[in-house]
Design a protein around this motif. Structure first.
Motif, mmCIF file in Angstrom:
data_model
loop_
_atom_site.group_PDB
_atom_site.id
_atom_site.type_symbol
_atom_site.label_atom_id
_atom_site.label_comp_id
_atom_site.label_asym_id
_atom_site.label_seq_id
_atom_site.Cartn_x
_atom_site.Cartn_y
_atom_site.Cartn_z
ATOM 1 N N THR A 1 0.851 -1.194 0.000
ATOM 2 C CA THR A 1 0.000 0.000 0.000
ATOM 3 C C THR A 1 0.885 1.242 0.000
ATOM 4 O O THR A 1 0.628 2.210 -0.728
ATOM 5 N N THR A 2 1.917 1.204 0.842
ATOM 6 C CA THR A 2 2.787 2.375 0.984
ATOM 7 C C THR A 2 3.416 2.744 -0.354
ATOM 8 O O THR A 2 3.447 3.921 -0.732
ATOM 9 N N SER B 1 -7.247 2.581 10.474
ATOM 10 C CA SER B 1 -6.699 1.450 11.232
ATOM 11 C C SER B 1 -6.467 1.780 12.703
ATOM 12 O O SER B 1 -5.934 0.953 13.433
ATOM 13 N N ASP C 1 -6.823 5.203 0.124
ATOM 14 C CA ASP C 1 -6.062 4.081 0.678
ATOM 15 C C ASP C 1 -7.115 3.072 1.118
ATOM 16 O O ASP C 1 -7.831 3.278 2.101
ATOM 17 N N HIS D 1 -7.552 -1.596 4.232
ATOM 18 C CA HIS D 1 -8.501 -2.275 5.121
ATOM 19 C C HIS D 1 -9.874 -2.061 4.494
ATOM 20 O O HIS D 1 -10.257 -0.937 4.193
ATOM 21 N N HIS E 1 -1.350 -8.080 0.908
ATOM 22 C CA HIS E 1 -0.755 -8.995 1.888
ATOM 23 C C HIS E 1 -1.378 -8.847 3.278
ATOM 24 O O HIS E 1 -0.737 -9.136 4.276
#
Ligand SMILES: Cc1ncc(COP(=O)(O)O)c(C=O)c1O
Length: 436
Positions: free
Chosen positions: A122-123, A205, A238, A241, A263
């Motif tokens: 994601t980063t 998160s 983003d 989640h 992942h």
């Protein structure tokens, strides 16, 4: 076709290379990989696909997944192939595999393969889009105070490098009482005439709040209707989640960019991720890392850029841990076999059990909304008189692995997932009850 030229350009005879790699495969008798099949919603069989220790109740696998058997088998097959003869195996696989991955990703996510870039996390995806977005002087990026470190820092680096203006707004004050109406009101009030990008996070998160992405996209679209083409706002999310939980067609969610690691909830190989962008979003973005896709062939002078699918062009190149990347389709297939609707229903069922249990405890403050419409996967809370680290440590000593949220206000965090069952949730709840 383009890849063939690329390989030829690298000084390799494709015919010879393919022949050699086919012989190689025959000679070394690499296992012919077949996806395991699993019945829809068979959670017990799914748990058995993971080598996770049974010494603990695992309520934090969302941080970084354990590889389920179909994924680890595929990794092992590619690893052997690469270790036995890296060049031939790479040439053989490279002919088709990136496109296959994007095709399977699109089957799961919705939309078209050509709109999907492959990343390592994601980063990486967030950093790529926030570095590459074209922004005219005087315009701004609007982000929220509910974003993760990876969005915050990607935007901060962009601002530092280019002088781009970044502004932050809150979309709610109290996470447990968030409402769609408040989010939309604060978003609309936060957007001004210079706003060209809205950056947000699907599921926070640290609180488990799931933002109403579709409603937010609708609000942004209404504003865009009154703007000229060069003043339109791009909506970037983003989505890490939520992805692998929610039964959504990502291409129809309404955002322009959707970034996720594969992942975590999706059980993909560690070190994999995707960016989906619509045509408008990609057209407004410059690549940051040269891809090793058919764009290499353009550089060699054998083709033109327009022939290269945008997602391939935007997938960072260089050689990768290919055994992991090439095993990614197995994770998408596993989720599709389980059934996207079943996955969503099961995780929300376990979330509801968790939240209802915690809500009855007087010594617990629950931050995650009760509503499934405004939460997903993560359940975040405090225990009176204990900091989050101590809650996690105490539960660990009882055989339960949770985590504390890596934010300035840190909370204790449960992430009931497909590998858990009702009894495990009850056991974890009873240990939290005992902390009173
Ligand atoms: C909201 C959010 N975004 C991004 C990340 C980073 O994900 P990745 O490890 O795929 O870069 C995390 C957690 O690790 C997260 O919670």
């Amino acid at each position: 076709m383009l890849r063939r030229k690329f390989l030829t350009g690298l000084g390799i005879s494709v015919g010879a290379s393919l022949l050699a790699s086919k012989q190689l495969l025959a000679e070394t008798q690499l296992p012919v990989y077949k996806s395991n099949t699993i019945a829809p919603a068979d959670w017990t069989a799914l748990r058995d696909l993971f080598p996770l220790t049974k010494k603990y109740i695992q309520l934090s696998t969302f941080l970084l997944t354990s590889h389920p058997k179909p994924v680890s088998d595929a990794i092992e097959m590619h690893r052997r192939g690469l270790d036995e003869n890296p060049a031939d195996y790479w040439h053989h696989r490279f002919e088709t595999i990136d496109n296959d991955i994007a095709e399977t990703a699109a089957e799961y996510m919705g939309g078209k393969a050509k709109n999907i870039a492959l990343t390592d996390s994601t980063t990486m995806g967030l950093a790529l889009i926030y570095s590459g977005l074209k922004l005219a002087p005087g315009t701004e990026i609007l982000q929220t105070v509910h974003d993760h470190y990876s969005t915050d820092m990607s935007l901060a680096y962009r601002a530092r490098r280019t002088g781009a203006k970044v502004r932050r707004i809150a979309l709610y004050e109290n996470p447990s009482t968030v409402s769609i109406a408040d989010v939309i009101k604060l978003l609309r009030e936060g957007i001004n005439k210079n706003t060209r990008v809205v950056a947000a996070t699907w599921v926070h998160s640290s609180t488990g709040v799931k933002l109403p992405i579709r409603a937010m996209a609708n609000a942004i679209n209404l504003i865009n209707q009154d703007r000229s083409k060069d003043q339109q706002i791009l909506f970037c999310v983003d989505g890490v989640h939520g992805f692998g939980i929610e039964n959504e067609n990502i291409a129809a969610l309404g955002c322009d960019f959707f970034v996720a690691g594969t992942h975590k909830w999706l059980f993909g190989p560690r070190g994999t991720g995707v960016i989906w962008g619509n045509d408008r979003a990609w057209a407004n973005t410059e690549p940051v890392i040269p891809s090793f896709s058919a764009s290499y062939d353009v550089w060699l002078g054998n083709s033109v850029q327009e022939q290269v699918p945008m997602g391939e062009h935007m997938s960072p190149g260089g050689f990768h841990s290919f055994e992991h990347r090439w095993a990614l389709p197995e994770a998408f297939k596993l989720h599709m076999q389980l059934g996207k609707a079943n996955v969503q229903q099961r995780i929300h069922q376990l979330n509801t059990q968790t939240k209802e249990g915690l809500a009855k405890m007087r010594h617990v403050t629950l931050y995650t909304p009760q509503s499934s419409a405004l939460s997903s996967g993560l359940v975040c809370f405090d225990v009176a008189g204990m900091n989050a680290g101590n809650v996690v440590k105490t539960l660990h000593s009882k055989g339960i692995i949770m985590s504390s949220t890596p934010y300035r206000n840190s909370y204790a965090r449960f992430a009931p997932s497909l590998i858990n069952n009702e009894q495990e949730i009850e056991k974890a709840l009873s240990e939290i009850r005992a902390l009173a």
